[in-house]
Design a protein around this motif. Structure first.
Motif, short mmCIF file in Angstrom:
data_model
loop_
_atom_site.label_atom_id
_atom_site.label_comp_id
_atom_site.label_asym_id
_atom_site.label_seq_id
_atom_site.Cartn_x
_atom_site.Cartn_y
_atom_site.Cartn_z
N GLY A 94 44.66 -13.01 10.77
CA GLY A 94 45.29 -14.31 10.58
C GLY A 94 44.54 -15.33 11.43
N THR A 95 45.29 -16.26 12.03
CA THR A 95 44.67 -17.30 12.85
C THR A 95 43.78 -16.68 13.93
N VAL A 114 45.12 -5.64 7.24
CA VAL A 114 45.94 -6.83 6.98
C VAL A 114 47.17 -6.37 6.21
N ARG A 141 40.54 -15.22 2.78
CA ARG A 141 40.31 -15.44 4.22
C ARG A 141 38.95 -16.08 4.41
#
Ligand SMILES: NC(=O)c1ccc[n+]([C@@H]2O[C@H](COP(=O)([O-])OP(=O)(O)OC[C@H]3O[C@@H](n4cnc5c(N)ncnc54)[C@H](OP(=O)(O)O)[C@@H]3O)[C@@H](O)[C@H]2O)c1
Length: 418
Positions: free
Chosen positions: A14-15, A37, A44
């Protein structure tokens, strides 16, 4: 001699996970073997070979030396326990998991001869954990206090600068991506609570029960409180703190009036700050970005590089990072703590009201250091502000209860003073 690559598996892209992959691009001696994930079909902005939706594959992959966990939440506990049992070192940014299950994980890591590094879990990009464990290791600490949540500090800063309500500033923070759609974790103080639990553990060398930490968020702070505090020489901040007390450790998170002479009061927007007070160092403050893709990746990759630097030793890697605590701290109940208080009171603007407040204070051992009446509110009521001297929390609460029972007096806020 050939420089052996450190092989890592990343849980979560993610971030933070994507930031880690981007920052690692320039480090040729770190190889990302695979990543996991939740949703394999999500687009992404990084590419990783061997993407899986089964994190257990990473925990058990014999080709992986270090598991980097940037997924978040406590659901990942069993995966990390499996990785540790498979002799993998752990790098994590997961404050909630460490605050709630750190004892179990650190014991397991010690038994298996691996380390858990977590620089990113507290105050994002600010180097704090390793400096406390190494450069500040000679100190006996009295306290650690700070602004550990960027979202709430952003909201409080905007309330102050633009004289807006809490709700208006929360909406701004959400529009800018500083606050989540469900902001509870930040605005109710959970995020800061996890971080102070981790910090208190390191600073005082005792385990902390996160469920015993007193926690209050910022949702009851009004623009008027902020304005009046400002007139009296204070800013309002969400403060996470842990202090040594006579018979234990006082750990809590709640909003506080912070004197403008205290450097913490100058910390604006999403910036974090941590003030440590110890001997022999005296007071030392760490300031910087508490979150964000690259600041957080800076800490995660720093941990990976620390492991890489020692990895070829084989055994006894980074011994100063190993957690040897086994005893739980005696955590002081908030009712037994002493604080100075700011009280905002709305009272019917009639004779004798200030006298009634004074009598209630006297009855419950509350010494007033300042009392101000802010004129008439135009509806027959007046706002009265009281700042007290140091008072026992339970005495203060009894005094408030007594005043609430008077039908012409309403306590609209109680905020502790740092
Ligand atoms: N964001 C920050 O600035 C910051 C700062 C300091 C610390 N942290 C901590 O870093 C961690 C990650 O935060 P983040 O902001 O990067 O979160 P995020 O953007 O929500 O990313 C979480 C990632 O984990 C994946 N994931 C979730 N559950 C998983 C599971 N069971 N197995 C494998 N992957 C799973 C998600 O997969 P999908 O992409 O498929 O949904 C996503 O890629 C959290 O512990 C957070 O507290 C974040």
């Amino acid at each position: 001699m050939e420089n052996k690559k450190l092989k890592i598996g990343i849980i979560g892209l993610g971030t933070v996970g994507c930031g880690v992959v981007k920052v690692l691009e320039k480090f040729n001696d770190i190889e990302i073997v695979s990543a996991s994930v939740k949703n394999l079909n999500k687009k992404r902005d990084v590419e990783v070979q061997n993407l899986t939706s089964d994190s257990m594959e990473i925990a058990t992959n014999s080709n992986i030396d270090v598991v980097v966990e940037v997924a978040g939440g406590c659901g990942i506990l069993e995966v990390l326990k499996t990785a540790i049992k498979n002799k993998k070192h752990i790098v994590t940014a997961n404050k909630e998991l460490l605050a709630r299950h750190g004892a179990e994980l650190f014991d397991l890591a010690r038994e298996n001869g691996v380390v858990i590094l977590y620089e990113a879990a507290v105050a994002g990009g600010i180097p704090l954990i390793l400096p406390i464990k190494t450069s500040l290791a000679a100190n006996d600490f009295k306290s650690v206090a700070g602004i550990l949540n960027g979202t709430t500090n952003y909201i409080l800063t905007k309330m102050e600068e633009e004289n807006l309500s809490y709700g208006e500033c929360l909406a701004k923070a959400q529009a800018l991506g500083y606050a989540e759609t469900d902001p509870t974790g930040d605005v109710e103080g959970f995020d800061a609570m996890y971080k102070i639990a981790i910090l208190a553990n390191i600073v005082f060398g005792k385990r902390i029960d996160v469920n015993q930490i007193y926690r209050e968020g910022i949702t009851k702070i009004t623009a008027q409180d902020i304005k009046i505090a400002d007139e009296l020489g204070y800013k309002i901040k969400l403060i996470a703190q842990a202090k040594k007390a006579d018979n234990g450790i006082d750990v809590r998170v709640h909003p506080m009036l912070v004197s403008k002479t205290n450097p913490i009061s100058d910390i604006k927007n999403a910036t974090n700050a941590v003030l440590l007070d110890g001997f022999p160092v005296d007071k030392v403050m760490f300031v910087g970005p508490g979150a964000g893709q690259f600041p957080t990746a800076s800490s995660v990759v720093g941990d990976i590089l620390s492991l890489k630097a020692e990895f070829d030793k084989g055994e006894n890697i980074l011994p100063m990072t190993v957690c040897h605590h086994s005893e739980y701290a005696n955590q002081i109940d908030v009712n037994e703590t002493k604080n100075c208080y700011y009280l905002s009171i709305v009272a019917k603007n009639v004779k004798g009201v200030i006298g009634a407040i004074g009598c209630a204070c006297a009855e419950f051992n509350v010494n007033i250091s300042c009392v101000i009446q802010k004129g008439d509110n135009g509806d027959g009521s007046a706002t009265i502000i009281v700042i007290t001297e140091e008072t026992l929390e339970k005495d203060m609460n009894q005094m408030i209860q007594k005043l609430q029972n008077e039908n012409n007096i309403q306590i609209t806020n109680k905020i502790r003073v740092l």
